[in-house]
Design an enzyme around this catalytic site. Structure first.
Site, short mmCIF file in Angstrom:
data_model
loop_
_atom_site.label_atom_id
_atom_site.label_comp_id
_atom_site.label_asym_id
_atom_site.label_seq_id
_atom_site.Cartn_x
_atom_site.Cartn_y
_atom_site.Cartn_z
N GLN A 1 0.85 -1.28 -0.02
CA GLN A 1 0.13 -0.05 -0.03
C GLN A 1 0.74 1.19 -0.12
O GLN A 1 1.66 1.29 0.86
CB GLN A 1 -1.03 0.09 1.29
CG GLN A 1 -1.90 1.28 1.29
CD GLN A 1 -2.76 1.26 2.47
OE1 GLN A 1 -2.27 1.76 3.25
NE2 GLN A 1 -4.03 0.86 2.43
N TYR B 1 -6.73 10.58 3.44
CA TYR B 1 -5.40 11.17 3.53
C TYR B 1 -5.14 11.92 2.03
O TYR B 1 -6.14 12.08 1.49
CB TYR B 1 -4.50 9.81 3.48
CG TYR B 1 -4.62 9.23 4.97
CD1 TYR B 1 -4.09 9.80 5.83
CD2 TYR B 1 -4.85 7.83 5.00
CE1 TYR B 1 -4.20 9.16 7.51
CE2 TYR B 1 -4.94 7.14 6.48
CZ TYR B 1 -4.46 8.07 7.39
OH TYR B 1 -4.42 7.30 8.81
N GLY C 1 -9.36 -7.54 9.34
CA GLY C 1 -8.31 -7.14 9.98
C GLY C 1 -7.87 -7.52 11.37
O GLY C 1 -7.17 -8.57 11.54
N CYS D 1 -11.67 -12.42 17.76
CA CYS D 1 -11.54 -10.93 18.09
C CYS D 1 -12.89 -10.51 18.63
O CYS D 1 -13.82 -10.85 18.22
CB CYS D 1 -11.28 -10.37 16.82
SG CYS D 1 -11.50 -8.47 16.80
N CYS E 1 -12.56 -5.02 20.76
CA CYS E 1 -12.50 -3.95 21.88
C CYS E 1 -11.55 -2.70 21.36
O CYS E 1 -11.78 -1.73 22.00
CB CYS E 1 -11.75 -4.63 23.02
SG CYS E 1 -10.13 -5.08 22.52
N CYS F 1 -6.13 -2.93 20.14
CA CYS F 1 -4.85 -2.71 18.99
C CYS F 1 -4.84 -1.09 18.43
O CYS F 1 -3.71 -0.39 18.36
CB CYS F 1 -5.02 -3.71 17.98
SG CYS F 1 -6.81 -3.75 17.07
N CYS G 1 -2.85 -7.19 21.11
CA CYS G 1 -4.17 -7.62 21.31
C CYS G 1 -4.74 -7.92 22.50
O CYS G 1 -4.22 -8.78 23.14
CB CYS G 1 -4.33 -8.73 20.00
SG CYS G 1 -5.49 -9.60 19.87
N ALA H 1 -8.14 -14.23 33.44
CA ALA H 1 -6.85 -14.47 33.88
C ALA H 1 -6.36 -15.83 34.30
O ALA H 1 -5.34 -16.55 33.90
CB ALA H 1 -6.42 -13.49 34.99
N GLU I 1 -12.46 -22.85 40.92
CA GLU I 1 -13.51 -21.62 40.91
C GLU I 1 -14.84 -21.98 41.72
O GLU I 1 -15.39 -22.78 41.83
CB GLU I 1 -14.03 -21.67 39.43
CG GLU I 1 -15.13 -20.90 39.12
CD GLU I 1 -14.87 -19.20 39.39
OE1 GLU I 1 -15.76 -18.83 40.12
OE2 GLU I 1 -13.83 -18.78 39.12
#
Length: 656
Positions: free
Chosen positions: A108, A178, A326, A350, A353, A356, A368, A399, A418
């Site tokens: 690009q 742009y 993406g 994905c 959020c 990134c 990410c 976590a 848990e």
């Protein structure tokens, strides 16, 4: 030897070959041209950025379009460069690394124009016209005819360098307003000479670039064109003008069209160029569909597509010819390979959020939330542990789940406790609102991975010191999360209020009534407000901060879209107010600046006033003199967000 792969009949469109110009591409999955921030200051490529692209090629994508690559050095911001022959060597290394896997690659080529920032370049930005615009940090300098002609030649020579470096083609970047987009758009181009004045004049700059590339590099060298089919700007490009642009550029000789939009930081709510998890994915595809009906060359588009079924449906409905992914390929570089093999449930989803993108525009390398190895693909490979250990992980939230899975992959014996009956922690709670479908996918992914792993899961079992002594592990990973902070308010008693987590988990059991007051306009408070208002509640959110300071840690598109939807649902955000007293289903607030008091009645009072670590067990172990290995991760270490929870889970999983 020819290897024949058996394709799932459900994804035959996605994995059918396609031709762009004279170039054959093995499938219709395209890696979007996203900046990842792993470039040397001089614009040369790093080994890590080559690894990044190589991993996606290895993962099965048919075509890679590189990130924004500047044709000039003086107005270049933090992007790679193709303005010098010295850069050909590094670009050749990238092209050959990618093509080894049968993936095609386009470079690009672009110029920031008026969107370049003096704070980075040291120079006043340049543009077609010297006008003020929401796009610009400062009013740019107008380019002269001689400068324009010089820039056209720079684009042509950049394409020639790309061809020498071994790229299959170039994408001329006229999107996101742009420099090339600034020439095309009536909003930014107010010139009266041959490079402005009317449609033909505004199109002259990109047309001369493409014609020059075809003449210099040959007709078989692909030249594509990316442009915005919608600009959230006064007198900006709309779909009718976009159709004219597409038809014109096809006549000029481009081999494909890549349809995009310009909305980022402009307050738009449709056709978002960086769609958040709250918005429907693939809105830009609808723009592309209208354009595809006007041209005969291939059309591609994306816009937050992360679901293979949606990608296949878009192709089957002939909305586009290629699907651009993406963030989905940032999250899982093997997305295409897994879909092709029928391993959809193995895809690391994905969640849109926008962590990134936010990091990139904050001057940091891309990271990410769900993929800790991004940008560190070689460094973060999971290797077997040198000494196998018995490890207890306390807490089955994100976590703890990430830590347990990583430790298990390395060969350790992992026991996961848990206290709730179900694993997931905050992933369970945060995925309840209908607009959090992407988070639900992530939760389902973790539960499947745990089920297939060798992790010994013990749900519904709170852990105390005695439990840990009986287990006698070599190491303990504390992922016990955080609990809501309940402020001391006169008249506030148990039963008068509920926490945001309780409202989400037990909404069917709680008598909510009609009028809801939420204390705290952070992410949790605003999401709960959206959820409750969608259930028909009349919601007011109170916050001590001013409106401009609310959600400033969030990505700007996420923030705007969330606040926009609250406004559409008639949710009031009453800022700069602190609660003084609660009595008889009434809350007394004080306006911080004026000191004036206001009284509001409620049926439900919801606390979303922050969190503190649930670290009592850690403190008790220390008090009792425990000297073994203890690792605190996620909210147990410090209440933050999902990104930190997963990053820390992955790190402790690699380190023990």
């Amino acid at each position: 030897m020819i290897i024949c792969r058996r394709l799932s009949p459900d994804f035959s469109a996605l994995f059918s070959p396609v031709k762009i110009g004279h170039l054959s591409i093995k499938n219709r999955v395209v890696l979007a041209p996203m900046d990842v921030g792993m470039i040397n200051p001089d614009g040369s490529l790093t080994e890590r950025v080559v690894n990044y692209y190589e991993e996606r090629a290895k993962g099965g994508v048919g075509l890679i379009i590189t990130q924004f690559t500047s044709v000039v050095d003086d107005q270049r911001m933090d992007s790679p460069g193709v303005f010098s022959g010295r850069q050909v060597f590094g670009l050749n290394y990238l092209a050959e690394s990618v093509k080894e896997y049968g993936t095609r690659i386009f470079l690009q080529i672009a110029h920031h124009g008026g969107r370049a920032e003096k704070s980075i370049t040291g120079l006043k930005p340049v543009a077609p016209s010297a006008i003020s615009s929401p796009l610009y940090k400062e009013t740019p300098r107008q380019l002269s005819i001689e400068e324009i002609e010089d820039l056209i030649e720079k684009f042509i020579q950049a394409a020639k360098r790309a061809k020498i470096a071994g790229f299959d083609g170039v994408e001329v970047h006229g999107a996101h307003t742009y420099l090339i987009g600034q020439f095309i758009s009536p909003h930014t181009n107010r010139r009266e000479d041959k490079y402005g004045g009317d449609f033909e004049g505004r199109m002259r700059f990109p047309a001369e670039i493409v014609r020059g590339i075809k003449k210099e590099c040959g007709q078989n060298f692909v030249a594509g064109f990316k442009f915005s089919a919608y600009e959230h700007l006064e007198n900006g490009i709309d779909i009718n003008l976009a159709k004219k642009i597409a038809i014109y550029m096809q006549k000029v000789g481009v081999d494909y069209l890549h349809v995009a939009s310009t909305t980022y930081e402009l307050g738009g709510w449709r056709y978002l160029d960086v769609s958040p998890l709250y918005a429907p994915p693939g809105e830009v595809v609808e723009l592309a569909r209208s354009i595809k009906a006007e041209v005969s060359i291939p059309v591609m588009a994306g816009g937050g597509i992360n679901d293979p079924q949606l990608a296949e449906e878009i192709l089957n409905q002939k909305k586009v010819d290629l699907v651009v992914l993406g963030r989905a390929l940032i999250a899982d570089p093997r997305w295409a390979e897994k879909v092709e093999k029928g391993e959809i449930e193995e895809i690391l989803p994905c969640i849109r959020c926008n962590r990134c993108h936010k990091r990139l525009f904050s001057g940091q390398e891309v990271r990410c939330t769900v993929n800790p190895s991004l940008g560190r693909e070689r460094k973060y490979q999971i290797n077997s542990a040198k000494r196998l250990k018995k490890i207890v992980v306390v807490g089955g939230g994100p976590a703890g789940l990430e830590a347990a899975l990583t430790l298990n992959r390395r060969g350790h014996r992992v026991i996961l406790y848990e206290k709730e009956d179900k694993l997931g922690g905050n992933l369970v709670i945060s995925s309840i609102p209908p607009f959090k479908k992407d988070v639900r996918r992530l939760l389902a992914y973790y539960l499947r991975k745990i089920e297939k792993s060798g992790v010994e899961v013990r749900p519904g079992k709170p852990v105390d010191v005695l439990t840990l002594r009986q287990e006698n592990p070599d190491a303990i990973v504390m992922a016990t999360g955080a609990r809501h902070i309940i402020p001391e308010i006169p008249g506030l008693k148990k039963g008068v209020f509920h926490t945001a987590s309780e409202v989400l988990k037990k909404h069917d059991e709680i008598e909510m009534g009609e009028k809801v007051i939420i204390l705290g306009a952070g992410l949790v408070g605003c999401e709960v407000a959206w959820y409750l208002s969608s259930l028909g509640k009349k919601v007011k959110v109170f916050e001590v901060l001013d409106l401009d300071s609310i959600l400033t840690d969030e990505h700007s598109t996420n923030r705007f879209y969330l606040l926009y939807n609250l406004k559409m649902l008639n949710v009031e955000i009453l800022a700069e107010r602190k609660i003084v007293e609660v009595e008889n289903k009434k809350a007394v607030f004080q306006k911080i600046k004026e000191g004036k008091e206001e009284v509001y009645s409620f049926d439900l009072l919801v606390m979303a006033t922050g969190f503190r670590p649930r670290d009592e067990l850690v403190e008790e172990l220390k008090t009792r003199g425990y000297r073994g290995e203890i690792y605190c991760i996620g909210d147990c270490a410090e209440p933050r967000n999902l990104y930190h929870a997963i990053q820390e889970g992955a790190k402790v999983g690699r380190d023990i």
